[in-house]
Design an enzyme around this catalytic site. Structure first.
Site, PDB file in Angstrom:
ATOM      1  N   ARG A  27     -32.451 -28.461  40.218  1.00  0.00           N
ATOM      2  CA  ARG A  27     -33.695 -28.443  41.286  1.00  0.00           C
ATOM      3  C   ARG A  27     -33.452 -27.296  42.526  1.00  0.00           C
ATOM      4  O   ARG A  27     -34.053 -27.583  43.545  1.00  0.00           O
ATOM      5  CB  ARG A  27     -34.347 -29.618  41.587  1.00  0.00           C
ATOM      6  CG  ARG A  27     -34.836 -30.442  40.414  1.00  0.00           C
ATOM      7  CD  ARG A  27     -36.399 -29.684  40.315  1.00  0.00           C
ATOM      8  NE  ARG A  27     -36.840 -30.567  38.917  1.00  0.00           N
ATOM      9  CZ  ARG A  27     -37.839 -31.592  39.139  1.00  0.00           C
ATOM     10  NH1 ARG A  27     -38.147 -31.869  40.476  1.00  0.00           N
ATOM     11  NH2 ARG A  27     -38.157 -32.240  37.932  1.00  0.00           N
ATOM     12  N   ARG A  31     -38.664 -27.541  46.582  1.00  0.00           N
ATOM     13  CA  ARG A  31     -39.761 -27.826  47.891  1.00  0.00           C
ATOM     14  C   ARG A  31     -38.927 -28.078  49.034  1.00  0.00           C
ATOM     15  O   ARG A  31     -39.506 -27.854  50.162  1.00  0.00           O
ATOM     16  CB  ARG A  31     -40.596 -28.793  47.598  1.00  0.00           C
ATOM     17  CG  ARG A  31     -41.834 -28.718  46.859  1.00  0.00           C
ATOM     18  CD  ARG A  31     -42.643 -29.539  46.167  1.00  0.00           C
ATOM     19  NE  ARG A  31     -41.578 -30.490  45.491  1.00  0.00           N
ATOM     20  CZ  ARG A  31     -42.115 -31.711  44.701  1.00  0.00           C
ATOM     21  NH1 ARG A  31     -43.075 -32.082  45.013  1.00  0.00           N
ATOM     22  NH2 ARG A  31     -41.220 -32.180  43.958  1.00  0.00           N
ATOM     23  N   ARG A  40     -44.965 -21.088  46.464  1.00  0.00           N
ATOM     24  CA  ARG A  40     -45.780 -21.981  46.020  1.00  0.00           C
ATOM     25  C   ARG A  40     -47.330 -22.055  46.294  1.00  0.00           C
ATOM     26  O   ARG A  40     -48.138 -22.307  45.450  1.00  0.00           O
ATOM     27  CB  ARG A  40     -45.238 -23.472  46.027  1.00  0.00           C
ATOM     28  CG  ARG A  40     -45.896 -24.604  45.487  1.00  0.00           C
ATOM     29  CD  ARG A  40     -45.453 -24.773  43.995  1.00  0.00           C
ATOM     30  NE  ARG A  40     -46.034 -25.951  43.165  1.00  0.00           N
ATOM     31  CZ  ARG A  40     -47.244 -26.016  43.121  1.00  0.00           C
ATOM     32  NH1 ARG A  40     -48.279 -25.262  43.617  1.00  0.00           N
ATOM     33  NH2 ARG A  40     -47.508 -27.328  42.793  1.00  0.00           N
ATOM     34  N   ASP A  77     -40.023 -25.111  33.897  1.00  0.00           N
ATOM     35  CA  ASP A  77     -40.136 -26.555  33.838  1.00  0.00           C
ATOM     36  C   ASP A  77     -39.779 -26.909  32.118  1.00  0.00           C
ATOM     37  O   ASP A  77     -40.156 -26.247  31.336  1.00  0.00           O
ATOM     38  CB  ASP A  77     -41.541 -27.205  33.936  1.00  0.00           C
ATOM     39  CG  ASP A  77     -41.276 -28.424  34.457  1.00  0.00           C
ATOM     40  OD1 ASP A  77     -40.875 -29.013  35.767  1.00  0.00           O
ATOM     41  OD2 ASP A  77     -41.576 -29.386  33.495  1.00  0.00           O
ATOM     42  N   TYR A 153     -42.773 -37.566  27.870  1.00  0.00           N
ATOM     43  CA  TYR A 153     -44.009 -37.112  28.637  1.00  0.00           C
ATOM     44  C   TYR A 153     -45.197 -36.880  27.799  1.00  0.00           C
ATOM     45  O   TYR A 153     -46.431 -37.188  27.995  1.00  0.00           O
ATOM     46  CB  TYR A 153     -43.570 -35.749  29.391  1.00  0.00           C
ATOM     47  CG  TYR A 153     -42.697 -35.981  30.538  1.00  0.00           C
ATOM     48  CD1 TYR A 153     -43.195 -36.557  31.742  1.00  0.00           C
ATOM     49  CD2 TYR A 153     -41.260 -36.007  30.519  1.00  0.00           C
ATOM     50  CE1 TYR A 153     -42.419 -36.717  33.038  1.00  0.00           C
ATOM     51  CE2 TYR A 153     -40.438 -36.372  31.400  1.00  0.00           C
ATOM     52  CZ  TYR A 153     -40.851 -36.585  32.661  1.00  0.00           C
ATOM     53  OH  TYR A 153     -40.055 -37.016  33.663  1.00  0.00           O
TER      54      TYR A 153
HETATM   55  O1  CP3 Z   1     -34.368 -24.978  40.281  1.00  0.00           O
HETATM   56  C1  CP3 Z   1     -34.252 -25.592  39.111  1.00  0.00           C
HETATM   57  O2  CP3 Z   1     -33.654 -26.505  38.736  1.00  0.00           O
HETATM   58  C2  CP3 Z   1     -35.253 -25.059  38.172  1.00  0.00           C
HETATM   59  C3  CP3 Z   1     -36.374 -25.470  37.899  1.00  0.00           C
HETATM   60  C4  CP3 Z   1     -36.643 -26.747  37.240  1.00  0.00           C
HETATM   61  C5  CP3 Z   1     -37.803 -27.410  37.604  1.00  0.00           C
HETATM   62  N1  CP3 Z   1     -37.861 -28.660  36.697  1.00  0.00           N
HETATM   63  C6  CP3 Z   1     -39.065 -27.042  38.473  1.00  0.00           C
HETATM   64  C7  CP3 Z   1     -39.822 -27.991  39.146  1.00  0.00           C
HETATM   65  C8  CP3 Z   1     -35.941 -27.757  36.352  1.00  0.00           C
HETATM   66  C9  CP3 Z   1     -34.551 -27.443  35.619  1.00  0.00           C
HETATM   67  C10 CP3 Z   1     -36.906 -28.736  36.017  1.00  0.00           C
HETATM   68  C11 CP3 Z   1     -36.420 -29.671  34.959  1.00  0.00           C
HETATM   69  C12 CP3 Z   1     -37.260 -30.904  34.896  1.00  0.00           C
HETATM   70  N2  CP3 Z   1     -38.796 -30.813  34.815  1.00  0.00           N
HETATM   71  C13 CP3 Z   1     -36.997 -32.239  34.370  1.00  0.00           C
HETATM   72  C14 CP3 Z   1     -35.438 -32.558  34.002  1.00  0.00           C
HETATM   73  C15 CP3 Z   1     -34.722 -32.613  35.347  1.00  0.00           C
HETATM   74  C16 CP3 Z   1     -34.728 -34.096  36.122  1.00  0.00           C
HETATM   75  O3  CP3 Z   1     -35.332 -33.796  37.144  1.00  0.00           O
HETATM   76  O4  CP3 Z   1     -34.771 -35.048  35.557  1.00  0.00           O
HETATM   77  C17 CP3 Z   1     -38.227 -32.885  34.245  1.00  0.00           C
HETATM   78  C18 CP3 Z   1     -38.141 -34.557  34.086  1.00  0.00           C
HETATM   79  C19 CP3 Z   1     -39.263 -32.366  34.553  1.00  0.00           C
HETATM   80  C20 CP3 Z   1     -40.585 -32.739  34.618  1.00  0.00           C
HETATM   81  C21 CP3 Z   1     -41.290 -32.559  36.015  1.00  0.00           C
HETATM   82  N3  CP3 Z   1     -41.686 -31.303  36.586  1.00  0.00           N
HETATM   83  C22 CP3 Z   1     -41.618 -33.636  37.117  1.00  0.00           C
HETATM   84  C23 CP3 Z   1     -41.259 -35.024  36.629  1.00  0.00           C
HETATM   85  C24 CP3 Z   1     -42.256 -32.957  38.084  1.00  0.00           C
HETATM   86  C25 CP3 Z   1     -42.613 -33.685  39.227  1.00  0.00           C
HETATM   87  C26 CP3 Z   1     -41.592 -34.398  40.240  1.00  0.00           C
HETATM   88  C27 CP3 Z   1     -41.531 -33.534  41.392  1.00  0.00           C
HETATM   89  O5  CP3 Z   1     -40.392 -33.067  41.987  1.00  0.00           O
HETATM   90  O6  CP3 Z   1     -42.590 -33.117  42.073  1.00  0.00           O
HETATM   91  C28 CP3 Z   1     -41.842 -31.797  37.951  1.00  0.00           C
HETATM   92  C29 CP3 Z   1     -42.598 -30.577  38.992  1.00  0.00           C
HETATM   93  C30 CP3 Z   1     -41.387 -29.735  39.178  1.00  0.00           C
HETATM   94  N4  CP3 Z   1     -40.663 -28.718  38.313  1.00  0.00           N
HETATM   95  C31 CP3 Z   1     -41.134 -29.074  40.385  1.00  0.00           C
HETATM   96  C32 CP3 Z   1     -40.209 -28.128  40.319  1.00  0.00           C
HETATM   97  C33 CP3 Z   1     -39.589 -27.346  41.705  1.00  0.00           C
HETATM   98  C34 CP3 Z   1     -41.960 -29.333  41.778  1.00  0.00           C
HETATM   99  C35 CP3 Z   1     -43.297 -28.976  41.803  1.00  0.00           C
HETATM  100  C36 CP3 Z   1     -44.219 -28.286  42.734  1.00  0.00           C
HETATM  101  O7  CP3 Z   1     -43.469 -27.253  43.314  1.00  0.00           O
HETATM  102  O8  CP3 Z   1     -45.140 -28.682  42.954  1.00  0.00           O
END
Ligand code: CP3
Length: 353
Positions: A27, A31, A40, A77, A153
């Site tokens: 990640r 944010r 964003r 994602d 999910y």
């Molecule tokens: O920089 C990176 O790592 C690349 C992008 C990336 C994102 N999600 C962007 C993201 C990657 C590799 C993921 C993987 C992901 N997504 C996983 C596996 C890794 C882990 O954290 O366990 C999972 C379970 C998801 C599903 C997901 N996406 C969730 C549960 C959430 C909400 C949680 C949160 O942090 O808000 C997301 C949203 C998400 N994916 C964000 C980002 C940057 C935040 C959303 C936003 O900007 O509003």
């Protein structure tokens, strides 16, 4: 022997022990970065950000520019796959991902791989552009969720505390659950191969919720599907190494090292390092596992935690990372502090001293 590549991440995944390990963070685009929050705010929604190559390329590059990580992970994602299979997926501000849940086996008929590549074409375009724009020494990582984590999910309709929906299917309707897992093995394989053909050099498979299962179920629903995926990738795209992140797998990390076919294993925050060095590192490269909250805390305890990981894992093939994704409240200067500490590290000097 001359290494096949001079890129640090590829060398570590080929089994080399390096004077200083490559580093990237799960990640790393997100944010905690003000420049991410600005982009964003411009996008219509989170999926819109994932599917607009101009924006996705920009946010992928942001952490590389700011910190000089050795690898760049494609911005997308894991939930773009259910979306591409025809399930309704959206992200709610302050809540996270939401999906129109699959409630009964008959709902599986609504999912299809037919439109997969068409739906994911903007992601492939992002990869092609990134390969052109990234500095030559930076490795591009593609990724997908593991079948079980994505299925969780799809069945829960979002994040879960107890994974009861997934477990009920797995324990009470194993044949139907197997059909969903098999579909995800196929779709995820198609998706990762297309990412590779567009230019990613490594793929990471996130099994973020592997740790909720008893042993036999963990083997059946996490290890077996991932084995099928890596076997296909090895056969069809043999030059691209796989990193697997079976978060929470505990003692079964050893089975993942022996059987999964992955070149690297992402260690979660709880895994004991001495055990990992002894039991895993002779078989695979290991990646991890700084506590993301230690990166929030900062200060001298952060330096000590970084040193401890470098000392324990730096004597074998190793990639520095966190034990789970970076959190939004991480202070920017703590990431710089961590990077300075890693860049100043010299395993050979440590051994000699
Ligand atoms: O920089 C990176 O790592 C690349 C992008 C990336 C994102 N999600 C962007 C993201 C990657 C590799 C993921 C993987 C992901 N997504 C996983 C596996 C890794 C882990 O954290 O366990 C999972 C379970 C998801 C599903 C997901 N996406 C969730 C549960 C959430 C909400 C949680 C949160 O942090 O808000 C997301 C949203 C998400 N994916 C964000 C980002 C940057 C935040 C959303 C936003 O900007 O509003």
């Amino acid at each position: 022997m001359k290494p096949a590549s001079d890129k640090l991440l590829l060398r570590a995944l080929a089994g080399e022990t390096l004077p200083r390990p490559p580093v990237w963070l799960m990640r790393q685009a997100g944010r905690y970065l003000p420049e991410y929050r600005a982009v964003r705010a411009e996008a219509d929604g989170f999926l819109d950000l994932c599917f607009t190559p101009d924006l996705a390329v920009e946010v992928t590059l942001q952490p590389i520019r700011r910190y000089g990580f050795d690898a760049s992970i494609l911005f997308s994602d894991i939930l773009v796959v259910p979306h591409a299979l025809g399930q309704k997926v959206w992200f709610e501000e302050g809540i996270g991902p939401r999906l129109e849940a699959i409630e009964k086996p008959a709902d599986l008929a609504g999912l299809s791989r037919d439109g997969l590549h068409e739906a994911l074409a903007p992601v492939y375009e992002t990869v092609r552009r990134l390969r052109q724009d990234l500095p030559q020494e930076v490795t591009l990582i593609g990724f997908a969720g593991a079948p079980w984590t994505v299925a969780s999910y799809m069945l829960e309709g979002g994040s879960s505390k107890d994974f009861a929906a997934g477990k009920k299917w797995a324990y009470g309707a194993a044949e139907d659950f197997q059909r969903l897992i098999d579909l995800l093995v196929e779709a995820t394989g198609d998706y990762l191969i297309a990412q590779i053909d567009a230019g990613v050099e490594v793929v990471q498979i996130f099994d973020s919720w592997a740790g909720i299962w008893p042993e036999a179920a963990l083997r059946r629903w996490c290890l077996e599907p991932v084995k099928a995926l890596t076997a296909r990738l090895k056969k069809e795209r043999p030059d691209v190494p796989v990193i697997l992140f079976p978060r929470g797998a505990g003692l079964l990390y050893r089975d993942f090292a022996l059987e999964s076919g992955a070149a690297g294993l992402g260690l979660d925050t709880t895994l004991p390092l001495g055990w990992a060095a002894r039991e895993l590192q002779s078989k695979v490269a290991v990646q991890g596992n700084l506590d993301p909250i230690m990166l929030v805390a900062g200060g001298e305890q952060l330096d000590r935690a970084v040193d401890h990981i470098l000392t324990e894992l730096g004597q074998g093939p190793f990639i520095f990372n966190l034990g789970h994704g970076i959190v939004p409240e991480t202070p920017l200067e703590n990431v710089s502090r961590m990077m300075d500490r890693i860049h100043g590290w010299d395993a050979a000097a440590r051994r000699a001293g």
